[in-house]
Write an enzyme that holds these catalytic residues in place. Structure first.
Site, PDB file in Angstrom:
ATOM      1  N   LYS A 192       0.725  -0.769   0.218  1.00  0.00           N
ATOM      2  CA  LYS A 192       0.277   0.577   0.111  1.00  0.00           C
ATOM      3  C   LYS A 192       1.118   1.399   0.307  1.00  0.00           C
ATOM      4  CE  LYS A 192      -4.357  -2.291   0.850  1.00  0.00           C
ATOM      5  NZ  LYS A 192      -5.142  -2.537   2.144  1.00  0.00           N
TER       6      LYS A 192
ATOM      7  N   LYS B 122      -9.414  -2.876  -3.840  1.00  0.00           N
ATOM      8  CA  LYS B 122     -10.602  -1.252  -4.492  1.00  0.00           C
ATOM      9  C   LYS B 122      -9.917  -0.209  -4.498  1.00  0.00           C
ATOM     10  CE  LYS B 122     -13.275  -3.185  -0.241  1.00  0.00           C
ATOM     11  NZ  LYS B 122     -12.358  -3.705   0.978  1.00  0.00           N
TER      12      LYS B 122
ATOM     13  N   LYS C 219      -3.198  -8.034  -8.854  1.00  0.00           N
ATOM     14  CA  LYS C 219      -4.470  -8.447  -7.367  1.00  0.00           C
ATOM     15  C   LYS C 219      -5.768  -7.227  -8.457  1.00  0.00           C
ATOM     16  CE  LYS C 219      -5.765  -7.825  -2.735  1.00  0.00           C
ATOM     17  NZ  LYS C 219      -5.819  -7.510  -1.731  1.00  0.00           N
TER      18      LYS C 219
HETATM   19  N1  AQP Z   1      -8.166 -10.185  -6.031  1.00  0.00           N
HETATM   20  C1  AQP Z   1      -8.823 -11.097  -4.826  1.00  0.00           C
HETATM   21  N2  AQP Z   1      -8.536 -11.923  -4.882  1.00  0.00           N
HETATM   22  C2  AQP Z   1      -8.919 -12.430  -4.044  1.00  0.00           C
HETATM   23  N3  AQP Z   1      -8.954 -12.509  -2.700  1.00  0.00           N
HETATM   24  C3  AQP Z   1      -9.551 -10.914  -2.425  1.00  0.00           C
HETATM   25  N4  AQP Z   1      -9.679 -10.224  -1.554  1.00  0.00           N
HETATM   26  C4  AQP Z   1      -9.966  -8.825  -1.745  1.00  0.00           C
HETATM   27  N5  AQP Z   1      -8.605  -9.011  -3.053  1.00  0.00           N
HETATM   28  C5  AQP Z   1      -9.045 -10.545  -3.586  1.00  0.00           C
HETATM   29  C6  AQP Z   1     -10.871 -10.954   0.000  1.00  0.00           C
HETATM   30  O1  AQP Z   1     -11.403 -10.184   0.378  1.00  0.00           O
HETATM   31  C7  AQP Z   1     -11.736 -10.323   1.323  1.00  0.00           C
HETATM   32  C8  AQP Z   1     -12.108  -9.072   1.932  1.00  0.00           C
HETATM   33  O2  AQP Z   1     -10.997  -7.786   2.119  1.00  0.00           O
HETATM   34  P1  AQP Z   1     -10.989  -6.371   2.229  1.00  0.00           P
HETATM   35  O3  AQP Z   1     -12.034  -4.930   1.802  1.00  0.00           O
HETATM   36  O4  AQP Z   1     -11.520  -6.731   3.725  1.00  0.00           O
HETATM   37  O5  AQP Z   1      -9.808  -6.131   2.400  1.00  0.00           O
HETATM   38  P2  AQP Z   1      -8.003  -6.419   1.011  1.00  0.00           P
HETATM   39  O6  AQP Z   1      -7.730  -8.033   1.661  1.00  0.00           O
HETATM   40  O7  AQP Z   1      -7.887  -5.115   0.910  1.00  0.00           O
HETATM   41  O8  AQP Z   1      -9.495  -6.727  -0.571  1.00  0.00           O
HETATM   42  P3  AQP Z   1      -9.369  -4.903  -1.187  1.00  0.00           P
HETATM   43  O9  AQP Z   1     -10.219  -4.994  -1.959  1.00  0.00           O
HETATM   44  O10 AQP Z   1      -7.967  -5.533  -1.506  1.00  0.00           O
HETATM   45  O11 AQP Z   1      -9.223  -3.471  -0.170  1.00  0.00           O
HETATM   46  P4  AQP Z   1      -8.323  -2.612  -0.702  1.00  0.00           P
HETATM   47  O12 AQP Z   1      -8.163  -2.004  -1.783  1.00  0.00           O
HETATM   48  O13 AQP Z   1      -9.032  -1.581   0.534  1.00  0.00           O
HETATM   49  O14 AQP Z   1      -7.313  -2.629   0.607  1.00  0.00           O
HETATM   50  C9  AQP Z   1     -10.288 -10.588   2.214  1.00  0.00           C
HETATM   51  O15 AQP Z   1     -11.018 -11.736   2.641  1.00  0.00           O
HETATM   52  C10 AQP Z   1      -9.711 -10.339   1.310  1.00  0.00           C
HETATM   53  O16 AQP Z   1      -8.402 -11.830   1.063  1.00  0.00           O
END
Ligand code: AQP
Length: 326
Positions: A113, A196, A193
């Site tokens: 990040k 969001k 990956k």
């Molecule tokens: N691309 C992905 N493939 C598989 N699993 C994913 N997850 C997120 N992106 C993928 C899984 O979704 C769950 C919720 O994630 P989160 O919102 O708590 O945080 P994250 O993993 O950081 O998801 P994002 O979309 O990438 O959010 P931001 O950008 O805000 O950090 C988790 O179980 C994650 O593994």
């Protein structure tokens, strides 16, 4: 019955990665009848990257609607907001005192990040400690997550062991991650990956027009239409999440044969996504008309979760020597 627990941050609109990496597993676990499920919205966590209050509110409601539309059932699973159980933050403070800074600084997600230009606030660094509190609070046996969260789960186990050892108690259970091989990392429209915060998502509840735009933006190479193409390109990878093996093989063969363009494949993917989420999209529209129901679900879920958390935090305070008068 084993307890399954997981959360999703309302840091944006949910996408295929969140669904196939995490939510689908929540719903499958619920419907198997083998787990007591606790699924929350990690609103405090999202403050590490989201600074707009209106977006946070909107995203939070959107995730509850998504959870319910996709099949989480408040009569079978406990659905709640992290912030409705303030004991999570209290426990995270207790846990932070057994957590080495070096452990957090080695976090892949933290480093990624920062590399992507997200402001390195303290919350971003200590994110895994709050996550450990979320999980350890409820004695979760399994935590269904995508692969990107594997290291955070390992940190949770390390923190639990350290606390138990330091205070000579058996207070925290060591949870196991539940990660599906097929959807461990869902790629985004740029092949990285799907995330969001990376602006590369495909959102299952976007309008048809927006969904089409997202799918048509999937990055491909410039191989001319008539030539054979890599059958494992980004479109084909995403298609595997929706289509039967026969259909997947058909698409691969068409790519290998040539005269099959990326545009054709994207149109097939769009149809598959719309069909797969058709019922959930309809359910979501209806649910959005009844916000009182949404508030009731969160209220009841929060009450149930908080009763468990209050007991656990008392034990944690007792273990470290805090005299609780209230
Ligand atoms: N691309 C992905 N493939 C598989 N699993 C994913 N997850 C997120 N992106 C993928 C899984 O979704 C769950 C919720 O994630 P989160 O919102 O708590 O945080 P994250 O993993 O950081 O998801 P994002 O979309 O990438 O959010 P931001 O950008 O805000 O950090 C988790 O179980 C994650 O593994």
């Amino acid at each position: 019955m084993k307890r399954s627990l997981s959360g999703i941050q309302p840091s944006g609109i949910l996408h295929l990665g969140n669904y196939f990496g995490a939510m689908k597993q929540f719903i499958d676990a619920q419907n198997s009848g083998e787990y007591d499920g606790f699924y929350f919205i990690a609103d405090y966590h999202s403050l590490t990257s989201l600074t707009d209050p209106k977006s946070l509110k909107d995203n939070t409601y959107n995730i509850v609607l998504d959870y319910l539309a996709l099949g989480l059932d408040p009569n079978k699973s406990t659905i709640f907001l992290q912030s409705d159980v303030p004991e999570h933050v209290e426990l995270s403070w207790l846990l932070s005192n057994v957590t080495p800074v070096g452990l957090l600084e080695r976090g892949h997600s933290y480093k990624d990040k920062i590399a992507k230009g997200i402001f390195p606030n303290t919350g971003l660094l200590t994110y895994p400690v709050l996550m450990a509190a979320d999980i350890l609070m409820y004695d979760a046996d399994v935590v269904p997550v995508g692969k990107d969260q594997k290291q955070h789960l390992e940190m949770t186990r390390d923190i639990a062991m350290k606390f138990n050892q330091q205070y000579g108690v058996e207070l925290f259970k060591l949870p196991e991650p539940l990660i599906l091989d097929d959807s461990a990392v869902v790629p985004g429209i740029d092949g990285q990956k799907m995330s969001k915060s990376y602006g590369n998502t495909i959102n299952m509840f976007a309008s048809k027009k927006e969904l089409k735009k997202q799918i048509m933006s999937i990055v491909t190479d410039s191989t001319p239409l008539e030539e054979p193409k890599d059958p494992n390109n980004n479109i084909a990878k995403l298609y595997t999440l929706f289509a039967s093996i026969e259909k997947q093989n058909e698409m691969k063969e068409k790519f290998l044969a040539g005269n099959y363009g990326y545009g054709h494949a994207k149109a097939e993917l769009l149809d598959a996504v719309l069909e797969y989420f058709g019922e959930a999209r309809e359910r979501r529209e209806k649910l959005a008309q009844d916000m009182d129901y949404i508030h009731t679900v969160l209220f009841e879920g929060g009450k149930k979760a908080r009763a468990i958390a209050q007991e656990k935090i008392m034990k944690a305070k007792e273990a470290v020597g805090i005299i609780g008068n209230m």
